[in-house]
Design a protein around this motif. Structure first.
Motif, PDB file in Angstrom:
ATOM      1  N   UNK A 411       0.812  -1.226   0.000  1.00  0.00           N
ATOM      2  CA  UNK A 411       0.000   0.000   0.000  1.00  0.00           C
ATOM      3  C   UNK A 411       0.839   1.268   0.000  1.00  0.00           C
ATOM      4  N   UNK A 412       2.000   1.242   0.684  1.00  0.00           N
ATOM      5  CA  UNK A 412       2.812   2.458   0.791  1.00  0.00           C
ATOM      6  C   UNK A 412       3.411   2.884  -0.547  1.00  0.00           C
ATOM      7  N   UNK A 413       3.390   2.010  -1.524  1.00  0.00           N
ATOM      8  CA  UNK A 413       3.944   2.356  -2.831  1.00  0.00           C
ATOM      9  C   UNK A 413       2.916   3.015  -3.740  1.00  0.00           C
ATOM     10  N   UNK A 414       1.740   3.281  -3.229  1.00  0.00           N
ATOM     11  CA  UNK A 414       0.661   3.825  -4.058  1.00  0.00           C
ATOM     12  C   UNK A 414       0.173   5.160  -3.480  1.00  0.00           C
ATOM     13  N   UNK A 415      -0.319   6.038  -4.314  1.00  0.00           N
ATOM     14  CA  UNK A 415      -0.786   7.358  -3.854  1.00  0.00           C
ATOM     15  C   UNK A 415      -1.852   7.229  -2.768  1.00  0.00           C
ATOM     16  N   UNK A 416      -1.647   8.001  -1.706  1.00  0.00           N
ATOM     17  CA  UNK A 416      -2.598   7.984  -0.608  1.00  0.00           C
ATOM     18  C   UNK A 416      -2.503   6.760   0.277  1.00  0.00           C
ATOM     19  N   UNK A 417      -1.607   5.835  -0.045  1.00  0.00           N
ATOM     20  CA  UNK A 417      -1.448   4.635   0.774  1.00  0.00           C
ATOM     21  C   UNK A 417      -2.597   3.663   0.659  1.00  0.00           C
ATOM     22  N   UNK A 418      -3.414   3.780  -0.391  1.00  0.00           N
ATOM     23  CA  UNK A 418      -4.553   2.889  -0.597  1.00  0.00           C
ATOM     24  C   UNK A 418      -4.535   2.426  -2.050  1.00  0.00           C
TER      25      UNK A 418
END
Length: 459
Positions: A411-418
């Motif tokens: 998740x941390x690799x994506x915008x907004x953590x979601x």
């Protein structure tokens, strides 16, 4: 204050008063230094360890106090417990059954000068006669650091057997060097059966009321509730009531109410009143009526309800009835429960009242309990299913070969953590257990949750 050895008076308060003939309860000998008769609570203090009621965990064979008595060795103790649980009793019994000189110092009224004078006298007594001294410091937590420091040489060199009594947590109120040189013993509030034994003994013992009054069952129950685990309070109230009735009279609930100016609250801690009052208490908080909730709180406290029980209910309902509408409500309830443990009644009534007011006035939401109960309901119906393969543990050797963790999106690799991804097992995928309300702080979670779900499910 003059010590018993110097004044010629009996050492300590436990010495049996002179016995009088006749049926009337023998009034105690005048208190040292003049003054009136001793209170009933003083007259009834045990004269031997076997007479001590309660604190069985401290008085059994092989316990430190038994060692101190049986082996007659110097030892320093810190006795920590609520008022009326026997701290002064244990200190004085130890001095009497071992024939030691007993000196009592009050941290409320005495200072370093008195302490040093008693220590010097104890050193001389030990050097000239070999007789040891028990130096009992009541309310030792009221001594400041410098005053407690004055005790260290006597404790270190065993010029005295130091016994300190405190109602405050000694880890916060007693200096570390003194505490490390002493054995800490924790006293518990007396149970109802223990208090009844204390009261029955005082009614019949010639040092007490010697049968000049009787106590009916309803008054006894009320007295036990009022005492709240405090033997001294129970005997003080009993003595006050005995002065209201004629010789040979019966102390009933009305007499007890008149004597102590405390109404008898009808409340059976194991009966319907217990459940009715706690039910009304919770429903008043849920209904945001702080005044009614405070009434029921006062009613429970006055009736002798365990404050820990009240605190536990507040913790439950901080999540059940307030929940995410005010997340700080749970913090307040937990803090009140901690205050009950650290402080105890009567002071902890203030902390409980603060929590009651906070929970009553907070915006309400039952979304948390609805969510968890719906999730539990599905699990109980068998809607469990296997954990999705991409969420399974992939840290052990060979996990990759069977597809564990394959396709997992960090998740941390994506915008907004979601990121769009299935987390729930197939049978409950798409279920929405948590449905936030628009009340208080929870209103912002409504919007946040809607945005998160739209990303997870690509809606």
């Amino acid at each position: 204050m003059t010590s018993g050895a110097e004044s010629g008076e009996p050492e300590g308060l436990f010495d049996a008063p002179g016995r009088e003939t006749g049926r009337a309860a023998p009034p105690a000998a005048p208190a040292p230094g003049g003054g009136g008769p001793k209170p009933l609570a003083v007259r009834m203090r045990p004269r031997a360890l076997d007479e001590v009621v309660g604190q069985a965990h401290l008085l059994g064979p092989g316990t430190p106090i038994r060692q101190l008595v049986d082996r007659d060795v110097p030892m320093s103790l810190v006795l920590w417990g609520p008022p009326g649980t026997g701290k002064t009793t244990l200190a004085t019994v130890v001095s009497q059954v071992t024939s030691r000189r007993f000196v009592e110092v009050s941290a409320v009224s005495d200072g370093v000068k008195r302490v040093r004078a008693e220590i010097d006298l104890a050193r001389r007594e030990l050097g000239m006669t070999g007789r040891q001294t028990v130096l009992f410091v009541d309310e030792v937590h009221r001594f400041n650091k410098a005053q407690q420091d004055a005790l260290l040489p006597a404790v270190e060199n065993r010029w005295v057997s130091f016994i300190g009594a405190t109602t405050e947590n000694p880890f916060f109120s007693v200096i570390s060097p003194l505490l490390s040189r002493s054995l800490l013993l924790t006293l518990e509030p007396l149970g109802d059966d223990d208090l009844r034994e204390v009261v029955h003994r005082a009614l019949t013992d010639e040092r007490g009321l010697d049968g000049t009054a009787t106590l009916d069952p309803a008054a006894e129950d009320h007295l036990i509730r009022l005492a709240g685990g405090d033997a001294r309070r129970a005997l003080t109230y009993l003595e006050a009531a005995s002065l209201v009735v004629d010789d040979g009279g019966v102390i009933d609930a009305a007499v007890l109410e008149r004597a102590v100016d405390r109404a008898a609250v009808r409340y059976d801690r194991e009966g319907d009143q217990h459940y009715d009052v706690i039910s009304a208490f919770v429903k008043s908080i849920r209904g945001s009526d702080a005044d009614a909730a405070l009434h029921y709180l006062a009613r429970m406290i006055e009736a002798g309800e365990d404050p820990r029980f009240i605190a536990r209910r507040l913790i439950v309902h901080a999540s059940e009835d307030v929940g995410m509408a005010d997340p700080t409500a749970l913090q307040t309830a937990v803090a009140a429960a901690q205050a009950v443990e650290f402080v105890g009644l009567p002071e902890a009534r203030i902390n409980l009242a603060q929590a009651v007011i906070h929970l009553s006035l907070a915006p309400k939401s039952n979304a948390v309990i609805v969510a968890v109960d719906e999730a539990l309901g599905d699990v109980r119906k068998g809607l469990v299913g296997p954990v999705p393969g991409h969420l399974r543990d992939a840290h052990y050797k060979g996990a990759a070969k069977i597809g564990h963790g394959e396709g997992y999106k960090y998740a941390h690799n994506h915008p907004g953590g979601v990121v769009k991804q299935q987390y729930a097992p197939d049978p409950v995928d798409g279920r929405e257990y948590y449905r936030p309300t628009r009340h208080g702080a929870e209103s912002r979670f409504t919007e946040v949750l809607a945005r998160i779900r739209s990303v997870l499910r690509d809606r």
